[in-house]
Design a protein around this motif. Structure first.
Motif, mmCIF file in Angstrom:
data_model
loop_
_atom_site.group_PDB
_atom_site.id
_atom_site.type_symbol
_atom_site.label_atom_id
_atom_site.label_comp_id
_atom_site.label_asym_id
_atom_site.label_seq_id
_atom_site.Cartn_x
_atom_site.Cartn_y
_atom_site.Cartn_z
ATOM 1 N N ILE A 1 1.003 -1.185 -0.061
ATOM 2 C CA ILE A 1 0.177 0.001 0.063
ATOM 3 C C ILE A 1 1.006 1.320 -0.090
ATOM 4 N N GLU A 2 1.833 1.299 0.990
ATOM 5 C CA GLU A 2 2.976 2.533 0.723
ATOM 6 C C GLU A 2 3.514 2.629 -0.572
ATOM 7 N N GLN A 3 4.005 1.527 -1.162
ATOM 8 C CA GLN A 3 4.429 1.608 -2.440
ATOM 9 C C GLN A 3 3.268 2.401 -3.390
ATOM 10 N N ALA A 4 2.362 1.741 -3.573
ATOM 11 C CA ALA A 4 1.084 2.200 -4.446
ATOM 12 C C ALA A 4 0.912 3.856 -4.062
ATOM 13 N N VAL A 5 0.809 4.138 -2.820
ATOM 14 C CA VAL A 5 0.707 5.551 -2.511
ATOM 15 C C VAL A 5 1.752 6.394 -2.978
ATOM 16 N N ASP A 6 3.122 6.081 -2.879
ATOM 17 C CA ASP A 6 4.118 6.647 -3.209
ATOM 18 C C ASP A 6 4.257 6.882 -4.745
ATOM 19 N N GLU A 7 3.874 5.745 -5.684
ATOM 20 C CA GLU A 7 4.046 5.620 -7.004
ATOM 21 C C GLU A 7 2.833 5.967 -7.522
ATOM 22 N N GLU A 8 1.614 6.565 -7.048
ATOM 23 C CA GLU A 8 0.478 7.172 -7.342
ATOM 24 C C GLU A 8 -0.217 6.014 -8.124
ATOM 25 N N GLU A 9 -0.448 4.797 -7.629
ATOM 26 C CA GLU A 9 -1.109 3.739 -8.296
ATOM 27 C C GLU A 9 -2.449 3.530 -7.905
ATOM 28 N N GLY A 10 -3.348 4.593 -8.135
ATOM 29 C CA GLY A 10 -4.777 4.361 -7.579
ATOM 30 C C GLY A 10 -4.999 4.700 -6.305
ATOM 31 N N LEU A 11 -4.093 4.987 -5.423
ATOM 32 C CA LEU A 11 -4.314 5.518 -4.018
ATOM 33 C C LEU A 11 -4.203 6.892 -3.704
ATOM 34 N N ALA A 12 -5.174 7.680 -3.153
ATOM 35 C CA ALA A 12 -4.877 9.002 -2.672
ATOM 36 C C ALA A 12 -3.595 9.121 -1.836
ATOM 37 N N SER A 13 -2.998 10.140 -2.032
ATOM 38 C CA SER A 13 -1.979 10.593 -1.153
ATOM 39 C C SER A 13 -2.119 10.688 0.295
ATOM 40 N N VAL A 14 -3.162 10.703 0.500
ATOM 41 C CA VAL A 14 -3.736 10.799 1.991
ATOM 42 C C VAL A 14 -3.989 9.470 2.648
ATOM 43 N N THR A 15 -3.804 8.579 1.847
ATOM 44 C CA THR A 15 -4.408 7.232 2.258
ATOM 45 C C THR A 15 -3.508 6.830 3.383
ATOM 46 N N ASP A 16 -3.771 6.354 4.494
ATOM 47 C CA ASP A 16 -3.010 5.884 5.562
ATOM 48 C C ASP A 16 -2.744 4.380 5.430
ATOM 49 N N PRO A 17 -1.629 4.124 5.186
ATOM 50 C CA PRO A 17 -1.151 2.566 4.907
ATOM 51 C C PRO A 17 -1.443 1.714 6.126
ATOM 52 N N VAL A 18 -1.349 2.010 7.190
ATOM 53 C CA VAL A 18 -1.584 1.444 8.217
ATOM 54 C C VAL A 18 -2.907 1.138 8.486
ATOM 55 N N ALA A 19 -3.837 2.194 8.554
ATOM 56 C CA ALA A 19 -5.387 2.006 8.558
ATOM 57 C C ALA A 19 -5.724 1.054 7.634
ATOM 58 N N LEU A 20 -5.388 1.241 6.171
ATOM 59 C CA LEU A 20 -6.029 0.390 5.337
ATOM 60 C C LEU A 20 -5.426 -0.916 5.090
ATOM 61 N N ALA A 21 -4.361 -1.236 5.488
ATOM 62 C CA ALA A 21 -4.008 -2.735 5.964
ATOM 63 C C ALA A 21 -4.714 -3.436 6.791
ATOM 64 N N GLY A 22 -4.902 -2.597 7.976
ATOM 65 C CA GLY A 22 -5.836 -3.320 9.125
ATOM 66 C C GLY A 22 -7.094 -3.480 8.698
ATOM 67 N N LEU A 23 -7.707 -2.657 7.944
ATOM 68 C CA LEU A 23 -9.223 -2.775 7.379
ATOM 69 C C LEU A 23 -9.172 -3.972 6.569
ATOM 70 N N VAL A 24 -8.137 -4.105 5.850
ATOM 71 C CA VAL A 24 -8.234 -5.259 4.824
ATOM 72 C C VAL A 24 -8.074 -6.603 5.488
ATOM 73 N N GLN A 25 -7.187 -6.662 6.408
ATOM 74 C CA GLN A 25 -7.042 -7.494 7.448
ATOM 75 C C GLN A 25 -8.153 -8.158 8.055
ATOM 76 N N THR A 26 -9.022 -7.048 8.719
ATOM 77 C CA THR A 26 -10.077 -7.229 9.489
ATOM 78 C C THR A 26 -11.073 -7.893 8.579
ATOM 79 N N LEU A 27 -11.120 -7.257 7.426
ATOM 80 C CA LEU A 27 -12.187 -7.781 6.434
ATOM 81 C C LEU A 27 -11.889 -9.301 5.917
ATOM 82 N N TRP A 28 -10.755 -9.320 5.767
ATOM 83 C CA TRP A 28 -10.208 -10.935 5.468
ATOM 84 C C TRP A 28 -10.665 -11.721 6.571
ATOM 85 N N GLN A 29 -10.354 -11.624 7.807
ATOM 86 C CA GLN A 29 -10.585 -12.326 9.208
ATOM 87 C C GLN A 29 -11.969 -12.515 9.229
#
Length: 84
Positions: A20-48
């Motif tokens: 996610i950090e790489q996608a934000v840094d390289e502007e690959e479809g994620l807003a620059s304000v994306t919080d990688p820690v929060a988004l990763a936590g959300l995805v993990q929570t959804l997955w679980q």
């Protein structure tokens, strides 16, 4: 055994966060304000959560409906960076 599962989940979350950090840094479809820690936590929570629902007998279609809703809710957040 529990410690092993926790270690695996934390490792998965760390790898996801790095992607996610790489996608934000390289502007690959994620807003620059994306919080990688929060988004990763959300995805993990959804997955679980999906895993737990599947173990309780949810159908594939029921699980896909949850995923569709999650994606619909996340989509507006992706657009935030477009306004910058």
């Amino acid at each position: 055994m529990r410690a092993c599962v926790v270690a695996l989940q934390l490792g998965d979350e760390a790898r996801l966060r790095a992607c996610i950090e790489q996608a934000v840094d390289e502007e690959e479809g994620l807003a620059s304000v994306t919080d990688p820690v929060a988004l990763a936590g959300l995805v993990q929570t959804l997955w679980q959560g999906l895993s737990a629902r599947a173990e309780l007998g949810a159908s594939r279609e029921e699980l896909l409906e949850v995923v569709r809703l999650a994606l619909m809710l996340i989509e507006p957040a992706r657009s935030v960076g477009d306004c910058e």
